[in-house]
Design an enzyme around this catalytic site. Structure first.
Site, PDB file in Angstrom:
ATOM      1  CE  LYS A 172      -4.377   0.952   2.291  1.00 37.92           C
ATOM      2  NZ  LYS A 172      -5.004   0.956   3.622  1.00 37.92           N
TER       3      LYS A 172
HETATM    4  C1  E4P Z   1      -8.307   1.342   3.904  1.00 41.09           C
HETATM    5  O1  E4P Z   1      -7.587   0.950   3.021  1.00 41.09           O
HETATM    6  C2  E4P Z   1      -8.211   2.696   4.478  1.00 41.09           C
HETATM    7  O2  E4P Z   1      -6.975   2.900   5.065  1.00 41.09           O
HETATM    8  C3  E4P Z   1      -9.345   2.877   5.453  1.00 41.09           C
HETATM    9  O3  E4P Z   1     -10.555   2.435   4.842  1.00 41.09           O
HETATM   10  C4  E4P Z   1      -9.486   4.295   5.967  1.00 41.09           C
HETATM   11  O4  E4P Z   1     -10.656   4.383   6.738  1.00 41.09           O
HETATM   12  P1  E4P Z   1     -10.947   5.595   7.729  1.00 41.09           P
HETATM   13  O5  E4P Z   1     -11.091   6.850   6.916  1.00 41.09           O
HETATM   14  O6  E4P Z   1     -12.231   5.221   8.412  1.00 41.09           O
HETATM   15  O7  E4P Z   1      -9.774   5.684   8.663  1.00 41.09           O
END
Ligand code: E4P
Length: 217
Positions: free
Chosen positions: A83
């Site tokens: 990522k």
């Molecule tokens: C997933 O890949 C993201 O990091 C996550 O969905 C972020 O979610 P949030 O905005 O609720 O922290």
């Protein structure tokens, strides 16, 4: 639509995985913090539990260092998706790691143009953050729809991974638009099964059944 679980909580993953609901997992540094676990150890454990892609996020901000971290994360298991944040350094690392054969999830996407760049850099997944746009009174779903249109216009194969999902309604709308994947916090995934009329109907059926005095077994 594929469901990824947005957590590093292995108990929650195991619970949903047993139902066959988990097509993959996404984590981020905040979720690793919440788990209280070592990133390499918990990510390895998740990769052993789940067959699909498991996103593990780099924390370096400069391309070469991102690539080094990405290779280390990718070495954990073949189902790792590295990522990377949507910055120019992240896009550079995306191109390199993709060319090396790794899956890449480009994260922190807040505009259609950013998504276009990620697709051109060869990303496997693009993660537009719906909830965080809604938080600042912008329409996260409009972004998902724009990306769907743009990717379809040009035949990009990058998968749209609807992220930062906060409600069951987000899931419905993202599915209607045609997001390839939704990554859901475990509690939102569990809520998908809930409907008050289901509970009410079941209560009536059970009470009527009791009045019949019968037993199936
Ligand atoms: C997933 O890949 C993201 O990091 C996550 O969905 C972020 O979610 P949030 O905005 O609720 O922290």
């Amino acid at each position: 639509m594929k469901f990824f679980v947005d957590t590093a909580d292995t108990a929650a993953i195991a619970d949903l995985n047993a139902l066959g609901m988990v097509d993959g997992v996404t984590t981020n540094p905040s979720l690793i913090l919440k788990s209280g676990r070592d990133i390499l150890e918990v990510t390895r454990e998740i990769c052993e539990m789940v067959e699909g892609p498991v996103s593990a996020e780099v924390v370096a901000t400069e391309a070469d260092a991102m690539i080094t971290e990405g290779r280390k994360l990718a070495a954990i298991a073949p189902n790792i998706a590295v990522k990377l944040p949507l910055t120019w350094d992240g896009l550079k690392a995306c191109r390199m790691l993709t060319d090396e054969g790794h899956m890449v999830n480009v994260t922190l996407c807040f505009s259609a143009n950013q998504a276009l760049l990620a697709a051109k850099a060869g990303a496997t997944f693009i993660s537009p953050f719906i909830g965080r746009l809604d938080d600042i009174n912008l329409d996260g779903m409009e972004l998902i729809a724009d990306i769907r249109t743009i990717y379809d216009n040009y035949g990009f194969e990058t998968q749209i991974l609807a992220a930062s999902i906060r409600s069951v309604n987000h899931v419905t709308v993202a599915a209607r638009i045609g997001a390839d994947v939704a990554t859901l916090p475990p509690e939102v995934l569990r809520k998908l099964a809930f409907h008050p009329l289901t509970d009410k109907g079941l209560e009536t059926f059970l009470s009527d059944w009791a009045k019949t005095g019968q037993s199936i077994l």
